[in-house]
Design a protein around this motif. Structure first.
Motif, PDB file in Angstrom:
ATOM      1  N   SER A  79       0.861  -1.175   0.000  1.00 25.51           N
ATOM      2  CA  SER A  79       0.000   0.000   0.000  1.00 25.51           C
ATOM      3  C   SER A  79       0.899   1.228   0.000  1.00 25.51           C
ATOM      4  O   SER A  79       2.012   1.193   0.511  1.00 25.51           O
ATOM      5  N   VAL A  80       0.404   2.287  -0.631  1.00 27.02           N
ATOM      6  CA  VAL A  80       1.187   3.511  -0.774  1.00 27.02           C
ATOM      7  C   VAL A  80       0.419   4.654  -0.142  1.00 27.02           C
ATOM      8  O   VAL A  80      -0.782   4.813  -0.385  1.00 27.02           O
ATOM      9  N   HIS A  81       1.103   5.431   0.695  1.00 25.22           N
ATOM     10  CA  HIS A  81       0.498   6.589   1.350  1.00 25.22           C
ATOM     11  C   HIS A  81       1.299   7.816   0.960  1.00 25.22           C
ATOM     12  O   HIS A  81       2.513   7.849   1.112  1.00 25.22           O
ATOM     13  N   GLY A  82       0.600   8.795   0.435  1.00 24.94           N
ATOM     14  CA  GLY A  82       1.226  10.034   0.009  1.00 24.94           C
ATOM     15  C   GLY A  82       0.245  10.768  -0.877  1.00 24.94           C
ATOM     16  O   GLY A  82      -0.891  10.323  -1.062  1.00 24.94           O
ATOM     17  N   PRO A  83       0.684  11.891  -1.449  1.00 26.31           N
ATOM     18  CA  PRO A  83      -0.206  12.618  -2.348  1.00 26.31           C
ATOM     19  C   PRO A  83      -0.584  11.732  -3.527  1.00 26.31           C
ATOM     20  O   PRO A  83       0.267  11.057  -4.097  1.00 26.31           O
ATOM     21  N   SER A  84      -1.860  11.694  -3.858  1.00 27.55           N
ATOM     22  CA  SER A  84      -2.357  10.895  -4.983  1.00 27.55           C
ATOM     23  C   SER A  84      -1.983   9.424  -4.810  1.00 27.55           C
ATOM     24  O   SER A  84      -1.386   8.808  -5.694  1.00 27.55           O
ATOM     25  N   GLY A  85      -2.320   8.852  -3.665  1.00 27.75           N
ATOM     26  CA  GLY A  85      -1.958   7.480  -3.333  1.00 27.75           C
ATOM     27  C   GLY A  85      -2.329   6.467  -4.398  1.00 27.75           C
ATOM     28  O   GLY A  85      -1.539   5.589  -4.729  1.00 27.75           O
ATOM     29  N   ARG A 125       9.269  12.707  -5.616  1.00 25.85           N
ATOM     30  CA  ARG A 125       9.571  14.104  -5.270  1.00 25.85           C
ATOM     31  C   ARG A 125       8.722  14.609  -4.118  1.00 25.85           C
ATOM     32  O   ARG A 125       8.684  15.791  -3.846  1.00 25.85           O
ATOM     33  N   SER A 126       8.016  13.718  -3.482  1.00 22.00           N
ATOM     34  CA  SER A 126       7.189  14.106  -2.343  1.00 22.00           C
ATOM     35  C   SER A 126       7.312  13.036  -1.270  1.00 22.00           C
ATOM     36  O   SER A 126       7.925  11.994  -1.481  1.00 22.00           O
ATOM     37  N   ASP A 127       6.739  13.316  -0.115  1.00 20.67           N
ATOM     38  CA  ASP A 127       6.772  12.358   0.988  1.00 20.67           C
ATOM     39  C   ASP A 127       5.901  11.153   0.627  1.00 20.67           C
ATOM     40  O   ASP A 127       4.725  11.317   0.289  1.00 20.67           O
ATOM     41  N   VAL A 128       6.483   9.971   0.683  1.00 23.86           N
ATOM     42  CA  VAL A 128       5.764   8.749   0.323  1.00 23.86           C
ATOM     43  C   VAL A 128       6.154   7.646   1.301  1.00 23.86           C
ATOM     44  O   VAL A 128       7.310   7.530   1.691  1.00 23.86           O
ATOM     45  N   THR A 129       5.170   6.835   1.675  1.00 26.35           N
ATOM     46  CA  THR A 129       5.407   5.652   2.491  1.00 26.35           C
ATOM     47  C   THR A 129       4.821   4.449   1.776  1.00 26.35           C
ATOM     48  O   THR A 129       3.678   4.500   1.320  1.00 26.35           O
ATOM     49  N   VAL A 130       5.594   3.384   1.679  1.00 23.06           N
ATOM     50  CA  VAL A 130       5.109   2.120   1.135  1.00 23.06           C
ATOM     51  C   VAL A 130       5.114   1.116   2.278  1.00 23.06           C
ATOM     52  O   VAL A 130       6.110   0.977   2.984  1.00 23.06           O
ATOM     53  N   THR A 131       3.981   0.442   2.464  1.00 25.70           N
ATOM     54  CA  THR A 131       3.875  -0.602   3.469  1.00 25.70           C
ATOM     55  C   THR A 131       3.758  -1.935   2.748  1.00 25.70           C
ATOM     56  O   THR A 131       2.921  -2.095   1.863  1.00 25.70           O
ATOM     57  N   ILE A 132       4.618  -2.882   3.125  1.00 27.41           N
ATOM     58  CA  ILE A 132       4.591  -4.228   2.562  1.00 27.41           C
ATOM     59  C   ILE A 132       4.066  -5.143   3.651  1.00 27.41           C
ATOM     60  O   ILE A 132       4.607  -5.184   4.755  1.00 27.41           O
ATOM     61  N   ARG A 133       2.967  -5.864   3.345  1.00 27.51           N
ATOM     62  CA  ARG A 133       2.302  -6.692   4.345  1.00 27.51           C
ATOM     63  C   ARG A 133       2.249  -8.136   3.853  1.00 27.51           C
ATOM     64  O   ARG A 133       1.775  -8.403   2.752  1.00 27.51           O
ATOM     65  N   ALA A 134       2.716  -9.060   4.680  1.00 30.84           N
ATOM     66  CA  ALA A 134       2.655 -10.489   4.364  1.00 30.84           C
ATOM     67  C   ALA A 134       1.286 -11.035   4.750  1.00 30.84           C
ATOM     68  O   ALA A 134       0.552 -10.421   5.538  1.00 30.84           O
ATOM     69  N   THR A 135       0.955 -12.194   4.226  1.00 31.38           N
ATOM     70  CA  THR A 135      -0.351 -12.786   4.512  1.00 31.38           C
ATOM     71  C   THR A 135      -0.515 -13.167   5.984  1.00 31.38           C
ATOM     72  O   THR A 135      -1.628 -13.252   6.474  1.00 31.38           O
ATOM     73  N   THR A 150      10.999  11.023   3.038  1.00 32.17           N
ATOM     74  CA  THR A 150      10.515  12.367   3.327  1.00 32.17           C
ATOM     75  C   THR A 150      11.398  13.369   2.597  1.00 32.17           C
ATOM     76  O   THR A 150      12.613  13.337   2.740  1.00 32.17           O
ATOM     77  N   ARG A 151      10.774  14.200   1.827  1.00 34.69           N
ATOM     78  CA  ARG A 151      11.501  15.213   1.058  1.00 34.69           C
ATOM     79  C   ARG A 151      11.339  16.572   1.728  1.00 34.69           C
ATOM     80  O   ARG A 151      10.231  16.976   2.061  1.00 34.69           O
ATOM     81  N   ALA A 152      12.426  17.256   1.935  1.00 36.56           N
ATOM     82  CA  ALA A 152      12.370  18.614   2.477  1.00 36.56           C
ATOM     83  C   ALA A 152      12.127  19.574   1.325  1.00 36.56           C
ATOM     84  O   ALA A 152      12.719  19.441   0.263  1.00 36.56           O
ATOM     85  N   SER A 153      11.257  20.533   1.532  1.00 37.75           N
ATOM     86  CA  SER A 153      10.983  21.495   0.462  1.00 37.75           C
ATOM     87  C   SER A 153      12.175  22.423   0.253  1.00 37.75           C
ATOM     88  O   SER A 153      12.378  22.933  -0.834  1.00 37.75           O
ATOM     89  N   ASP A 154      12.984  22.620   1.276  1.00 39.93           N
ATOM     90  CA  ASP A 154      14.165  23.465   1.163  1.00 39.93           C
ATOM     91  C   ASP A 154      15.338  22.771   1.858  1.00 39.93           C
ATOM     92  O   ASP A 154      15.566  22.982   3.049  1.00 39.93           O
TER      93      ASP A 154
END
Length: 128
Positions: free
Chosen positions: A15-21, A86-96, A106-110
């Protein structure tokens, strides 16, 4: 190409969490599809609605892992894909069996501002 037999394969959900998941999940599926080990081994699915949830479940990417280091290759591929975001994204890998791991970028804007803040906390000393 021959696909992995689901009965003998290890199935994992990503599963992917971030902008436009949802779009990120589709992008990850396309990325994995460029690798022969995962071509034809991925499927986008909707999770069943859990008790107490309102509306549909989150989309997940199901990956069938064969033997021969496919799990290691999956982690490497996901890490490379994450580093290109180019943005903050988290991927969760889940086993059965319920075990899961989350990988975040995590991307810093500056980035220079982050460096300045870090320098305030730990002033850089010239080496003598």
């Amino acid at each position: 190409m021959e696909t992995v037999d689901e009965k003998s394969a290890t199935m994992v959900e990503l599963s992917v969490h971030g902008p436009s998941g949802d779009q990120l999940l589709r992008t990850l599926r396309a990325w994995l599809g460029h690798n022969d080990a995962f071509r034809g081994q991925t499927e986008l699915r909707r999770r069943p609605i859990a008790e107490g949830d309102m509306g549909g479940g989150l989309d997940v990417l199901v990956v069938a892992l064969g033997s021969g280091g496919a799990a290691t290759l999956l982690v490497q591929s996901v890490s490379t894909w994450l580093n290109q975001r180019r943005s903050d994204v988290t991927v969760t890998i889940r086993a059965t069996d319920g075990r899961e791991v989350s990988i975040s970028v995590t991307r810093a804007s500056d980035p220079l501002a982050v460096m300045r803040e870090a320098e305030r906390l730990v002033p850089l000393q010239p080496h003598e």
